[in-house]
Design a protein around this motif. Structure first.
Motif, mmCIF file in Angstrom:
data_model
loop_
_atom_site.group_PDB
_atom_site.id
_atom_site.type_symbol
_atom_site.label_atom_id
_atom_site.label_comp_id
_atom_site.label_asym_id
_atom_site.label_seq_id
_atom_site.Cartn_x
_atom_site.Cartn_y
_atom_site.Cartn_z
ATOM 1 N N THR A 211 -55.862 -27.303 11.011
ATOM 2 C CA THR A 211 -55.273 -28.535 11.558
ATOM 3 C C THR A 211 -53.840 -28.749 11.061
ATOM 4 O OG1 THR A 211 -56.017 -29.903 9.680
ATOM 5 C CG2 THR A 211 -57.534 -29.672 11.556
ATOM 6 N N MET A 212 -53.428 -27.946 10.081
ATOM 7 C CA MET A 212 -52.161 -28.059 9.347
ATOM 8 C C MET A 212 -52.111 -29.304 8.473
ATOM 9 S SD MET A 212 -48.968 -26.353 11.434
ATOM 10 C CE MET A 212 -47.974 -26.463 9.933
ATOM 11 N N MET A 213 -53.266 -29.950 8.245
ATOM 12 C CA MET A 213 -53.273 -31.045 7.285
ATOM 13 C C MET A 213 -52.999 -30.533 5.871
ATOM 14 S SD MET A 213 -53.366 -34.245 6.709
ATOM 15 C CE MET A 213 -54.138 -35.157 8.060
ATOM 16 N N ASN A 214 -53.366 -29.262 5.612
ATOM 17 C CA ASN A 214 -53.041 -28.712 4.298
ATOM 18 C C ASN A 214 -51.539 -28.762 4.043
ATOM 19 O OD1 ASN A 214 -52.412 -26.548 6.111
ATOM 20 N ND2 ASN A 214 -52.510 -25.103 4.409
ATOM 21 N N LYS A 215 -50.748 -28.531 5.094
ATOM 22 C CA LYS A 215 -49.297 -28.569 4.914
ATOM 23 C C LYS A 215 -48.813 -30.008 4.780
ATOM 24 C CE LYS A 215 -48.507 -25.130 4.676
ATOM 25 N NZ LYS A 215 -48.486 -24.184 3.538
ATOM 26 N N GLY A 216 -49.520 -30.939 5.426
ATOM 27 C CA GLY A 216 -49.203 -32.344 5.206
ATOM 28 C C GLY A 216 -49.478 -32.749 3.778
ATOM 29 N N TYR A 217 -50.628 -32.313 3.255
ATOM 30 C CA TYR A 217 -50.936 -32.556 1.841
ATOM 31 C C TYR A 217 -49.852 -31.961 0.949
ATOM 32 C CZ TYR A 217 -55.841 -34.132 2.476
ATOM 33 O OH TYR A 217 -56.978 -34.832 2.785
ATOM 34 N N GLU A 218 -49.454 -30.734 1.258
ATOM 35 C CA GLU A 218 -48.475 -30.042 0.420
ATOM 36 C C GLU A 218 -47.115 -30.732 0.442
ATOM 37 O OE1 GLU A 218 -48.537 -25.953 1.618
ATOM 38 O OE2 GLU A 218 -50.656 -25.733 1.098
ATOM 39 N N LEU A 219 -46.762 -31.320 1.572
ATOM 40 C CA LEU A 219 -45.526 -32.093 1.641
ATOM 41 C C LEU A 219 -45.572 -33.262 0.648
ATOM 42 C CD1 LEU A 219 -43.655 -33.197 4.847
ATOM 43 C CD2 LEU A 219 -44.130 -34.856 3.056
ATOM 44 N N ILE A 220 -46.690 -33.976 0.642
ATOM 45 C CA ILE A 220 -46.830 -35.106 -0.289
ATOM 46 C C ILE A 220 -46.856 -34.598 -1.730
ATOM 47 C CG2 ILE A 220 -48.272 -37.047 -0.983
ATOM 48 C CD1 ILE A 220 -49.308 -37.212 1.887
ATOM 49 N N GLU A 221 -47.578 -33.498 -1.978
ATOM 50 C CA GLU A 221 -47.606 -32.910 -3.319
ATOM 51 C C GLU A 221 -46.201 -32.595 -3.815
ATOM 52 O OE1 GLU A 221 -50.627 -29.758 -4.387
ATOM 53 O OE2 GLU A 221 -50.809 -29.752 -2.209
ATOM 54 N N ALA A 222 -45.429 -31.926 -2.973
ATOM 55 C CA ALA A 222 -44.073 -31.531 -3.371
ATOM 56 C C ALA A 222 -43.211 -32.744 -3.663
ATOM 57 C CB ALA A 222 -43.439 -30.667 -2.279
ATOM 58 N N SER A 223 -43.342 -33.758 -2.816
ATOM 59 C CA SER A 223 -42.568 -34.981 -3.007
ATOM 60 C C SER A 223 -42.900 -35.630 -4.341
ATOM 61 C CB SER A 223 -42.847 -35.943 -1.852
ATOM 62 O OG SER A 223 -42.228 -37.189 -2.070
ATOM 63 N N ARG A 224 -44.186 -35.709 -4.673
ATOM 64 C CA ARG A 224 -44.609 -36.366 -5.909
ATOM 65 C C ARG A 224 -44.306 -35.506 -7.138
ATOM 66 N NH1 ARG A 224 -44.590 -39.820 -2.494
ATOM 67 N NH2 ARG A 224 -46.369 -41.144 -1.903
ATOM 68 N N LEU A 225 -44.671 -34.243 -7.067
ATOM 69 C CA LEU A 225 -44.572 -33.385 -8.243
ATOM 70 C C LEU A 225 -43.124 -33.092 -8.623
ATOM 71 C CD1 LEU A 225 -46.322 -31.858 -10.283
ATOM 72 C CD2 LEU A 225 -46.297 -29.894 -8.745
ATOM 73 N N PHE A 226 -42.275 -32.888 -7.621
ATOM 74 C CA PHE A 226 -40.879 -32.536 -7.897
ATOM 75 C C PHE A 226 -39.929 -33.714 -7.704
ATOM 76 C CE2 PHE A 226 -43.044 -28.631 -6.386
ATOM 77 C CZ PHE A 226 -43.073 -27.988 -7.616
ATOM 78 N N GLU A 227 -40.504 -34.882 -7.398
ATOM 79 C CA GLU A 227 -39.760 -36.141 -7.317
ATOM 80 C C GLU A 227 -38.560 -36.062 -6.362
ATOM 81 O OE1 GLU A 227 -40.238 -38.518 -11.292
ATOM 82 O OE2 GLU A 227 -39.754 -36.435 -11.833
ATOM 83 N N VAL A 228 -38.854 -35.610 -5.146
ATOM 84 C CA VAL A 228 -37.863 -35.625 -4.060
ATOM 85 C C VAL A 228 -38.430 -36.477 -2.932
ATOM 86 C CG1 VAL A 228 -36.975 -33.347 -4.654
ATOM 87 C CG2 VAL A 228 -38.783 -33.536 -2.939
ATOM 88 N N SER A 229 -37.577 -37.067 -2.134
ATOM 89 C CA SER A 229 -38.057 -37.920 -1.056
ATOM 90 C C SER A 229 -38.748 -37.070 0.019
ATOM 91 C CB SER A 229 -36.894 -38.693 -0.427
ATOM 92 O OG SER A 229 -35.967 -37.800 0.166
ATOM 93 N N PRO A 230 -39.764 -37.616 0.687
ATOM 94 C CA PRO A 230 -40.485 -36.848 1.706
ATOM 95 C C PRO A 230 -39.580 -36.334 2.828
ATOM 96 C CG PRO A 230 -41.684 -38.854 1.147
ATOM 97 C CD PRO A 230 -40.348 -38.961 0.478
ATOM 98 N N GLU A 231 -38.481 -37.037 3.111
ATOM 99 C CA GLU A 231 -37.566 -36.590 4.163
ATOM 100 C C GLU A 231 -36.880 -35.286 3.809
ATOM 101 O OE1 GLU A 231 -37.537 -39.549 2.531
ATOM 102 O OE2 GLU A 231 -36.475 -41.066 3.727
ATOM 103 N N ARG A 232 -36.871 -34.937 2.525
ATOM 104 C CA ARG A 232 -36.194 -33.716 2.082
ATOM 105 C C ARG A 232 -37.179 -32.572 1.828
ATOM 106 N NH1 ARG A 232 -32.949 -33.848 -2.651
ATOM 107 N NH2 ARG A 232 -33.973 -35.694 -3.509
ATOM 108 N N VAL A 233 -38.362 -32.677 2.420
ATOM 109 C CA VAL A 233 -39.331 -31.580 2.370
ATOM 110 C C VAL A 233 -39.596 -31.125 3.801
ATOM 111 C CG1 VAL A 233 -41.599 -30.801 1.601
ATOM 112 C CG2 VAL A 233 -40.391 -32.580 0.306
#
Length: 391
Positions: A211-233
């Motif tokens: 479903t590509m929800m895994n990539k949606g999860y990963e977008l949120i993970e990257a935003s939180r873990l590396f402290e970048v805004s979701p627009e920059r992922v």
């Protein structure tokens, strides 16, 4: 020597982790093993690794394991008590969060508070409670190391670089089993969804890849873990799964991380960092680099990533709604209760109906309650659909 608590030892991450441990017995020792219901496989692992603590999902499984392995240097527990005991054992300095779902949320957060190294292969933990994990790690000095191949790649690409110099993060995605195909998602079977062309994973994450929800999860993970805004992922489709992710810097430089698609590599990195251990996996040059393909995702067909980005931007407890709803719907799909196309549509419905959660602060209790509420909402919706079909 790393003293390891392994959550999800009988799953795909756990089995790969144990291969790494076997290959480096002088570097790694298993202190505790935690699993769900696969008693027979866990019994084999207990006999081989002789952990101090073993935990299963329920008392019935624990009693059966006791009958299989007999007395030994191990304590056999079950449920949350077992997860806490195995994760927080005094000898453990490294936790590998390899179980799917949020059953280990409380234990892993406590491990971070106690300053233990936590290798996170569980997407749901960082999606639902990433802010808590990062905040507590800063306080305790705990090391959070991502085990997802994409986030491990980003972690390594960022090494030695000022985070303020990052322009954007680019996650790569295999595209799953339906990339480039004209598919009627309402008629997709479980077998279809589990036919991943590259990665061998558990059922839950394989459906999320479809479903590509895994990539949606990963977008949120990257935003939180590396402290970048979701627009920059951003996300790029890369079917060969050789380039695991990229980081673009403000000067125009682009650092990519390449490797064979084998989860033992990021697992070994998380366990051994800052050292590296020798594994017998390598790219064949130049053959493996010939014909690498990249393309933009078809969000008209796979809208999970834009939904996840919206959820990440609104924040609060809304990511917990996403986790609870999607995870429950994948369970229902695997059980034959909903269609593949229902996974996204009903997840979005839950997000819309519970949008007020975005204004609520992220706390451990709030995350757990919100996930439970989202699961209950989905169960009510699915039960209603089933009643309508019977009429």
């Amino acid at each position: 020597m790393r003293k390891i608590a392994l959550q999800g030892s009988t799953g795909s991450i756990g089995l790969s982790a144990l291969e790494v441990v076997r290959s480096c017995p002088e570097k790694f020792q298993i202190v505790s093993l935690m699993a769900g219901k696969n008693v027979d496989l866990l019994a084999e692992q207990v006999r081989e690794f002789k952990p101090a603590v073993v935990s299963l999902e329920g008392e019935e499984e624990a009693e059966r394991l006791k009958s299989l392995v007999g007395p030994g240097p191990w304590e056999i527990l079950w449920g949350e008590e077992g997860i806490l005991a195995g994760t927080l054992h005094d000898e453990v300095d490294t936790v590998l969060a390899g179980a799917s779902g949020v059953s280990c949320l409380r234990a892993n957060l406590e491990a971070v508070k106690r300053g233990k190294r936590v290798g996170i292969a569980n997407k749901e933990l960082l999606v639902a409670a990433g802010e808590l994990f990062v905040s507590e790690a800063k306080k305790s000095g705990a090391l959070l190391i991502p085990v997802d191949s994409e986030h491990s790649a980003i972690f390594q690409a960022l090494a030695g670089h000022d985070r303020g110099g990052v322009r954007r993060i680019v996650l790569t995605a295999s595209g799953g089993p339906f990339h480039g195909r004209d598919v009627d998602f309402s008629s997709v079977t479980v077998e279809d969804a589990l036919s991943h062309p590259v990665w061998k994973m558990g059922k839950k994450i394989t459906v999320d890849s479809a479903t590509m929800m895994n990539k949606g999860y990963e977008l949120i993970e990257a935003s939180r873990l590396f402290e970048v805004s979701p627009e920059r992922v951003d996300v790029l489709i890369h079917p060969q799964s050789i380039v695991h992710s990229m980081v673009e810097f403000v000067d125009g430089s682009l650092i990519a991380h390449l490797g064979v698609p084998d989860m033992k590599i990021p697992i070994a990195f998380a366990l051994s960092f800052p050292e590296r251990v020798e594994l017998c996996r390598t790219l064949s040059l130049p053959e493996d680099l010939n014909g690498l393909e990249f393309s933009l995702p078809r969000y008209d067909k796979f809208p999970s990533v834009p939904l996840a980005r919206e959820v990440a931007m609104k924040g609060g407890l809304l990511p917990s709604v996403l986790v609870g709803a999607n995870d429950r719907l994948v369970e229902h799909f695997l059980e034959g209760r909903v269609a593949f196309s229902d996974i996204y549509s009903l997840t979005e419905r839950a997000v819309r109906e519970m949008e007020g959660k975005a204004s609520q602060p992220v706390t451990l209790e709030g995350v757990e309650e919100t996930i439970s509420e989202a699961v209950s909402l989905i169960d009510r919706i699915v039960s209603g659909m089933e009643r309508s079909r019977r009429v």
